[in-house]
Design an enzyme around this catalytic site. Structure first.
Site, PDB file in Angstrom:
ATOM      1  N   ARG A 160       0.832  -1.211   0.000  1.00  0.00           N
ATOM      2  CA  ARG A 160       0.000   0.000   0.000  1.00  0.00           C
ATOM      3  C   ARG A 160       0.870   1.265   0.000  1.00  0.00           C
ATOM      4  O   ARG A 160       0.552   2.260  -0.660  1.00  0.00           O
ATOM      5  CB  ARG A 160      -0.917  -0.016   1.232  1.00  0.00           C
ATOM      6  CG  ARG A 160      -1.883   1.172   1.296  1.00  0.00           C
ATOM      7  CD  ARG A 160      -2.897   0.974   2.414  1.00  0.00           C
ATOM      8  NE  ARG A 160      -3.883   2.044   2.433  1.00  0.00           N
ATOM      9  CZ  ARG A 160      -4.073   2.881   3.462  1.00  0.00           C
ATOM     10  NH1 ARG A 160      -3.363   2.754   4.569  1.00  0.00           N
ATOM     11  NH2 ARG A 160      -4.999   3.819   3.406  1.00  0.00           N
TER      12      ARG A 160
ATOM     13  N   ASN B 219      -3.921   9.135   4.291  1.00  0.00           N
ATOM     14  CA  ASN B 219      -2.725   8.536   4.894  1.00  0.00           C
ATOM     15  C   ASN B 219      -2.626   8.695   6.407  1.00  0.00           C
ATOM     16  O   ASN B 219      -2.039   7.854   7.094  1.00  0.00           O
ATOM     17  CB  ASN B 219      -1.461   9.164   4.276  1.00  0.00           C
ATOM     18  CG  ASN B 219      -1.278   8.776   2.824  1.00  0.00           C
ATOM     19  OD1 ASN B 219      -1.701   7.709   2.394  1.00  0.00           O
ATOM     20  ND2 ASN B 219      -0.628   9.650   2.056  1.00  0.00           N
TER      21      ASN B 219
ATOM     22  N   HIS C 170      -5.974  -6.210  -2.252  1.00  0.00           N
ATOM     23  CA  HIS C 170      -6.843  -6.308  -1.074  1.00  0.00           C
ATOM     24  C   HIS C 170      -7.137  -7.760  -0.699  1.00  0.00           C
ATOM     25  O   HIS C 170      -7.974  -8.015   0.152  1.00  0.00           O
ATOM     26  CB  HIS C 170      -8.141  -5.529  -1.298  1.00  0.00           C
ATOM     27  CG  HIS C 170      -7.971  -4.050  -1.239  1.00  0.00           C
ATOM     28  ND1 HIS C 170      -9.010  -3.152  -1.405  1.00  0.00           N
ATOM     29  CD2 HIS C 170      -6.864  -3.291  -1.020  1.00  0.00           C
ATOM     30  CE1 HIS C 170      -8.548  -1.920  -1.301  1.00  0.00           C
ATOM     31  NE2 HIS C 170      -7.257  -1.971  -1.073  1.00  0.00           N
TER      32      HIS C 170
ATOM     33  N   HIS D 199       0.568   4.200  -2.650  1.00  0.00           N
ATOM     34  CA  HIS D 199       0.301   5.586  -2.259  1.00  0.00           C
ATOM     35  C   HIS D 199       1.449   6.518  -2.671  1.00  0.00           C
ATOM     36  O   HIS D 199       1.229   7.710  -2.881  1.00  0.00           O
ATOM     37  CB  HIS D 199       0.034   5.678  -0.760  1.00  0.00           C
ATOM     38  CG  HIS D 199      -1.361   5.280  -0.387  1.00  0.00           C
ATOM     39  ND1 HIS D 199      -2.101   5.928   0.591  1.00  0.00           N
ATOM     40  CD2 HIS D 199      -2.166   4.309  -0.873  1.00  0.00           C
ATOM     41  CE1 HIS D 199      -3.310   5.360   0.676  1.00  0.00           C
ATOM     42  NE2 HIS D 199      -3.359   4.376  -0.195  1.00  0.00           N
TER      43      HIS D 199
END
Length: 318
Positions: A59, A91, A190, A63
């Protein structure tokens, strides 16, 4: 006239080569031959200690790449006078694993000083995390350099939200040069990790395209009142939360996507057929995922003399 055309052609060719030849799988082969093995052993140890860390590192790379390119900007820590990407709404009190990256950077610096960028460490760590949890491997292209800035506002405007519709998601990924298939495959990350109640509360109380028993089971630890249990965790893949597999897509077919944006991928729209393909074929998913991770890793890298090679991932060089 001919020379002008030749010059135009040269400019076009040089622009194309600059775009395609800046990152290379062999970038550190001579300058830091032990870089990749050093990163891999550190990631394997971190994920072995806490399986969730694998998802956190994937992740973190995602990001990073979606905000001003894969340049390590997400790793810059907020200070009293500076609020960057870490303080952005998607975040703040949510991304994690920066300490693991800092630890890896220290180990890599001991092997070869100021050679391997934090952005590259993050890209390799994401791959090694997926492998550590039973997922596919891929060749990571290298040569990214680190940013000297980080933008809170860019993080808030570029990162996809858990409330996004399929169209929102498609547009968001398309803006980064990623296809619908890339988006659906990357969402498959996910299959590991957890999410906080504040990100799925609206889904389990308001959405109708959700398995009733699944919603009820989540409500116990995620009260409807905002502010109550906001940080309570639930696995994004209820079947095999610490194994990188294709169960995420099977969950979507059963209306057991944890986030609203997850279930949007299987809700009577243009993504349904790809979700069904990935649900029925683990190899189709892992192949598409590996391709999509390489594509994501190619988003607007800083190369050549752009940026810097940070000495410490959490702060710019002084």
């Amino acid at each position: 006239m001919a020379s002008a055309s030749f010059l135009s052609l040269l400019v076009l060719v040089s622009m194309a080569s600059a775009a395609s030849a800046q990152l290379s799988s062999t970038f550190y082969d001579t300058s830091c031959p032990n870089a990749l093995s050093t990163i891999k052993s550190a990631v394997t140890a971190a994920v072995s200690s806490e399986a969730r860390m694998g998802a956190s590192l994937v992740r973190l790379h995602f990001h990073d790449c979606f905000v001003d390119g894969c340049d390590g900007s997400v790793l810059l820590a907020d200070t009293g006078s500076f609020v960057g990407e870490q303080g952005a709404i998607p975040n703040n009190a949510s991304i994690r694993g920066m300490d693991v990256i800092d630890n890896i950077k220290t180990q890599v610096e001991a092997v070869c000083s100021q050679t391997v960028s934090c952005a590259d460490i993050l890209a390799v760590a994401a791959r090694d995390s997926v492998v550590a949890l039973g997922g596919p491997s891929w060749t990571v292209l290298l040569g990214r350099r680190d940013s000297t800035t980080a933008s809170k506002s860019n993080a808030e405007s570029n990162l996809p939200a858990p409330t996004f519709s399929l169209q929102n998601l498609t547009d968001n990924f398309s803006n980064k040069g990623l296809s619908l298939t890339d988006m659906i495959a990357l969402s498959g990350a996910h299959t590991i990790g957890q999410s906080q109640c504040r990100f799925f509360r609206a889904r389990i109380y308001n959405d109708t395209n959700i398995d009733a028993a699944f919603a009820t089971s989540l409500q116990a630890n995620c009260p409807q009142t905002t502010g109550s249990g906001d940080s309570s965790l639930a696995p994004l893949d209820t079947m095999t939360p610490t194994t990188f597999d294709n169960a995420y897509y099977t969950n979507l077919q059963s209306q057991k996507g944890l986030l609203h944006s997850d279930q949007e991928l299987f809700n009577g729209g243009s993504a349904d057929s790809t979700v069904s393909s990935f649900a029925s074929s683990a190899s189709a998913f892992t192949s598409a995922f590996a391709t999509a991770m390489v594509n994501m890793g190619n988003i607007a890298p800083k190369t050549g003399t752009q940026g810097e090679i940070r000495l410490t991932c959490s702060k710019v060089n002084s």
